[in-house]
Design a protein around this motif. Sequence first.
Motif, PDB file in Angstrom:
ATOM      1  N   LEU A 114      20.870  21.705 -29.718  1.00 47.15           N
ATOM      2  CA  LEU A 114      21.538  22.548 -29.765  1.00 47.15           C
ATOM      3  C   LEU A 114      20.867  23.712 -30.813  1.00 47.15           C
ATOM      4  O   LEU A 114      20.935  24.843 -30.313  1.00 47.15           O
ATOM      5  N   SER A 115      21.097  23.294 -31.901  1.00 42.29           N
ATOM      6  CA  SER A 115      20.835  24.066 -33.124  1.00 42.29           C
ATOM      7  C   SER A 115      19.836  24.689 -33.676  1.00 42.29           C
ATOM      8  O   SER A 115      19.261  25.296 -34.205  1.00 42.29           O
ATOM      9  N   ALA A 116      19.032  23.609 -33.071  1.00 43.55           N
ATOM     10  CA  ALA A 116      17.470  24.920 -33.754  1.00 43.55           C
ATOM     11  C   ALA A 116      16.413  23.219 -32.955  1.00 43.55           C
ATOM     12  O   ALA A 116      15.818  22.087 -33.185  1.00 43.55           O
ATOM     13  N   LEU A 117      16.420  23.742 -31.620  1.00 41.82           N
ATOM     14  CA  LEU A 117      14.783  23.256 -30.697  1.00 41.82           C
ATOM     15  C   LEU A 117      13.993  23.098 -31.161  1.00 41.82           C
ATOM     16  O   LEU A 117      13.442  24.105 -31.156  1.00 41.82           O
ATOM     17  N   SER A 118      13.244  22.160 -30.860  1.00 46.56           N
ATOM     18  CA  SER A 118      11.719  22.985 -31.523  1.00 46.56           C
ATOM     19  C   SER A 118      10.769  22.079 -30.313  1.00 46.56           C
ATOM     20  O   SER A 118      11.127  21.478 -28.945  1.00 46.56           O
ATOM     21  N   SER A 119       9.846  22.155 -30.463  1.00 44.54           N
ATOM     22  CA  SER A 119       8.366  22.239 -29.017  1.00 44.54           C
ATOM     23  C   SER A 119       8.120  20.473 -29.031  1.00 44.54           C
ATOM     24  O   SER A 119       7.058  19.877 -28.428  1.00 44.54           O
TER      25      SER A 119
END
Length: 208
Positions: A114-119
């Motif tokens: 939720l804080s930092a979704l990457s690919s």
Amino acid sequence: MLSLRWTTRIISEIDDNGPIPRGAAQATFPDIPEDNLQHGMRSLRHRGLLQVRENRGDDSPLELTQAGQDLGDVYEALSRWARKHHYPAPQTGFVTRVESTLVLLRDRHTVSLLSALSSTPYGFKARRALDAGLISAGPDGRYALTAAGGELRQALAVLTNWAAEHPQVVMAAASRRPGRPTTEIHRVAGHVLPQIHAGSGHSPRTAR
């Protein structure tokens, strides 16, 4: 810290109706066994969420600390999200909605997503978030936040702000359960009080 049993129930009751005399605690919470209630009250005091206001010639009332009072906004944000997205079920009460969402946020992988979704594909780390409908998987196996995930991130920000405003409470609780900080909430509180960290050994409203 916040998802321990009876915490939401006790704090919400006092937040809604004001301080309660210690002698009236059992009558106020008849659904909680006496031993469990006393343990819950002590735990809330040790965690800095509840305090006793000493009165002369009167039954000293139990009241919320400032940190406990400020949880009202956190509870409302979590409950509002759960109600909108029928989590954990369409028909649930306020306390159940809040506690279920807090349990969901105990998963550090979910908080990280939720804080930092990457690919990058996450595999098993994304299982709880995927099951809760917070993220969706594309044909290439990569994930994206759903509308529910984006809105829970906003609710998480309310909780994170509470942690930043009350770092002593958060980090004192973390120090009782040794281990490295694993969530954004711990990191925010730790930045405010860098001398205290998990594993340090220091113990220091709307209608629903």
